[in-house]
Each structure stands twice: as C-alpha cells, then as structure tokens.
Design an enzyme around this catalytic site. Structure first.
Site, PDB file in Angstrom:
ATOM      1  N   ASP A 151       1.001  -1.480   0.049  1.00 18.34           N
ATOM      2  CA  ASP A 151       0.139   0.275  -0.053  1.00 18.34           C
ATOM      3  C   ASP A 151       1.297   1.334  -0.149  1.00 18.34           C
ATOM      4  O   ASP A 151       1.285   1.240   0.556  1.00 18.34           O
ATOM      5  CB  ASP A 151      -0.686  -0.008   1.549  1.00 18.34           C
TER       6      ASP A 151
ATOM      7  N   ASP B 242      -2.836   2.231  -6.122  1.00 21.01           N
ATOM      8  CA  ASP B 242      -1.645   2.233  -5.054  1.00 21.01           C
ATOM      9  C   ASP B 242      -2.080   1.624  -4.080  1.00 21.01           C
ATOM     10  O   ASP B 242      -0.914   1.575  -3.269  1.00 21.01           O
ATOM     11  CB  ASP B 242      -1.934   4.023  -4.504  1.00 21.01           C
ATOM     12  N   GLU B 243      -2.152   0.167  -4.502  1.00 19.29           N
ATOM     13  CA  GLU B 243      -1.952  -1.084  -3.796  1.00 19.29           C
ATOM     14  C   GLU B 243      -2.489  -2.153  -4.266  1.00 19.29           C
ATOM     15  O   GLU B 243      -2.967  -2.377  -5.718  1.00 19.29           O
ATOM     16  CB  GLU B 243      -3.255  -1.194  -2.473  1.00 19.29           C
TER      17      GLU B 243
END
Length: 354
Positions: A11, A106-107
């Site tokens: 993350d 983003d993860e």
C-alpha cells in the site's frame, strides 16, 4: 487455510500527494492535498500526513479542509502521472510473482507462496526498490491470507511493514476491532455494537448459528473472518467488467437540471478513461448511479443505448422520475460485453450465416 501461503499487501503511502511533493520539493513538510478546487463542491481525493494532522482526510469537502487548515496546499489531480508511477511499481512486482491483484493504482496483493525466501524479506526488498525507483514510500502487510495482509499493511504506516504469522493469528484477532474485518463497514459496525460486539474476540463467543440469525448469510462469513480465516485467492489478470466515474458533492444536487449539468462533466471524464483503456470489447450497457442524502443508493441501466451524453441524460430523466430526492453522489458508467457471451454471439452468427 494452508500455513504455507505467503500473501503480501503493498500500500503506497499518500500516493497522489506523495507524488506531488516529490515533484515539488518546496512543498516538503507542508500540508498538501490533491483534489477539487477550493469551492464548496470540491472534494479532496487524498492528502499527506501533515494535512491529516489538522483533521483533513480523503472525501472531505475542500472548503471544510481549508477551514481546518487554512494554509493547506490543494493541487489538481494528475491521473496520467499517477498511472505512470503505478505501472513502474507493478513492473517491480512482476520480478517476484505473476500472481498480482491490483486493488487500485496505489495498492495490490502479491502471492509469493512459491518462494523459498521469507515473505517479509521479499516485502522489504520490494519496498526498497520502490523507494529507489520512484522516490516514494510504501507500507506492506504479510500474512497467510488477503484479509490479514491488508490489515497488517496499515499497522506500521507510514513506510513500514508488519507480519502476521500463522502461529500468531489467534492472539492477533482477539482484540482486533470489528471495523478491521473485510466487508464490515460503518453501518455493520453500528449494528454489531447494538449487540455489544466490538472486537473479533466478542464475535468468537458467538456460534455460527447465532451470527447467522443476527446477520443472515454474512453471519456465516463473520464466523470465519473474526478467526482470521479467509480463503480468497489472489486473482491476477482479472477481466474488467465495467468502468465508471463518480463524484461526491458537499452540497446535494436538488434538481434534475443540476444532475444533467454535472453529468456532462462526468461524461467527459468517462470518455477520457475509455479512450485510454483501449479495449475492443463492446459496451453492453450504460448505467447511472445515485446516492441520496440518507445514504441509500439506486442505479438504473439499459442495454442497446449508444455511448453519448444524451443516453445518460435519458437515464437520469428516468431515475429522477422514480425518485427526485436530493443526491450527494452521481456516477455514470458502462458495462462491457462478457467475452464468453461475445464468443457465443459470434459463433451463433457464423452458424446462422453458414
């Protein structure tokens, strides 16, 4: 659940805001947010930790954020830049595994069960390479399943990692708040609190039947999840079934005219995203989604409509006729034709013509 499973959840820390600060070194140690303009309809997409110290957070109306932090630097969203950084990060992931399940830019989940190296060592190396390659920080969670890995990635933020080992799951789950369980949102937390169920340890005192009687089918899932049991696999190369864009408004949209006006802006954004998607899969349906001021949702979709603004406006007309209450969220989207259905249709056409 096999103890040999090794799942990493990566993350990125304040991804959009971190990129903006990296590209503008003069903003280091300043409260920075990315999102809407400073009018009453603008909404923050994300903000850095300096801004969070003032109580700012994602989905907060920009004017409220500026009231809490008058010197907050609000920057426009640059999706092209964020997507490019996300692609660079995923190239690093592919050096370790092909089993990658992105959740957003983003993860992502990574299944590294095939490695002989400890997953914690792999996670540390990935985070170091992300930092060297992009100048950005990432946090990681390591565990035998997806739910625990995602919970763990939040444990040592920012720029840290945490591992939940198989032997530690029992003690780890006991005091864990129910809000950390996958699939449990604010309404479910409130409903659980009505029955004095606040932690996973509280839930573990309930039988499967008792939880089913309280929460239906989800009660059976809760029985396993509160014990750290999650059988979901990391799914790579997921076929995208739909695409949509939506916006949340700090002031509810009262009239049909308001909805139509804002739909035009959302349509432009959706058109841009579709063009970048570069897929030859046909669109099977168009849909609009509304969330009302009481937080209930409704959607309406139709097949056979051309992808143009007037089609969505027709759907909005129909939606408004059904329910004209003020809305706080408006979304437009498309559903793609299922590849198997497309193949069957092609085969049937060939059969008919043959």
């Amino acid at each position: 659940m096999s103890p040999r499973r090794q799942i990493i959840h990566i993350d990125m820390d304040c991804f959009y805001a971190a990129i903006e600060v990296r590209d503008r070194p003069e903003l280091r140690r300043e409260p920075v947010a990315v999102g809407g303009h400073s009018n009453r309809r603008g909404v923050l997409t994300t903000c850095n930790y300096e801004a969070r110290a003032f109580g700012c957070h994602s989905a907060m109306p920009t004017f409220q954020a500026l009231q809490r932090c008058p010197h907050l630097v609000v920057l426009p969203v640059r999706f092209d830049v964020y997507r490019n950084e996300s692609r660079r990060i995923r190239r690093i992931f592919r050096d370790y595994t092909e089993l990658i399940e992105p959740l957003s830019l983003d993860e992502a989940y990574l299944d590294v069960s095939h490695h002989t190296r400890p997953a914690a060592s792999i996670a540390q190396e990935i985070r170091s390479r992300i930092r060297q390659t992009t100048g950005l920080n990432a946090s990681a969670g390591i565990a035998p399943n997806k739910m625990l890995a995602k919970i763990a990635s939040d444990w040592r933020k920012p720029n840290g990692q945490y591992e939940v080992k198989s032997s530690d799951i029992g003690s780890f789950m006991q005091s864990l708040p129910v809000s950390k369980i996958w699939g449990v949102g604010k309404k479910a937390v409130a409903r659980l609190a009505e029955h004095d169920l606040h932690t996973c340890g509280d839930l573990q005192k309930q039988s499967r039947l008792e939880l089913q009687q309280l929460f239906g089918k989800f009660g059976s899932e809760l029985y396993e999840l509160c014990r750290g049991i999650d059988h979901r696999e990391v799914v790579s190369n997921r076929i995208r079934k739909s695409m949509s864009c939506e916006r949340t408004y700090s002031k509810d949209l009262d009239s049909l005219e308001d909805r139509q006006q804002h739909a035009a802006d959302i349509f432009q954004e959706l058109s841009h995203d579709l063009a970048r998607f570069k897929s030859d899969r046909p669109i099977s349906k168009l849909f609009v989604k509304c969330k009302y001021s009481d937080f209930t949702r409704s959607s309406i979709e139709r097949s056979g409509l051309p992808f143009q603004l007037s089609s969505f406006q027709d759907l909005l007309d129909e939606s408004y006729e059904r329910r004209s209450d003020p809305i706080r969220l408006l979304g437009l989207g498309v559903r793609f034709l299922d590849p198997e259905a497309q193949m069957r249709a092609t085969q049937q056409l060939e059969f008919d013509l043959g």
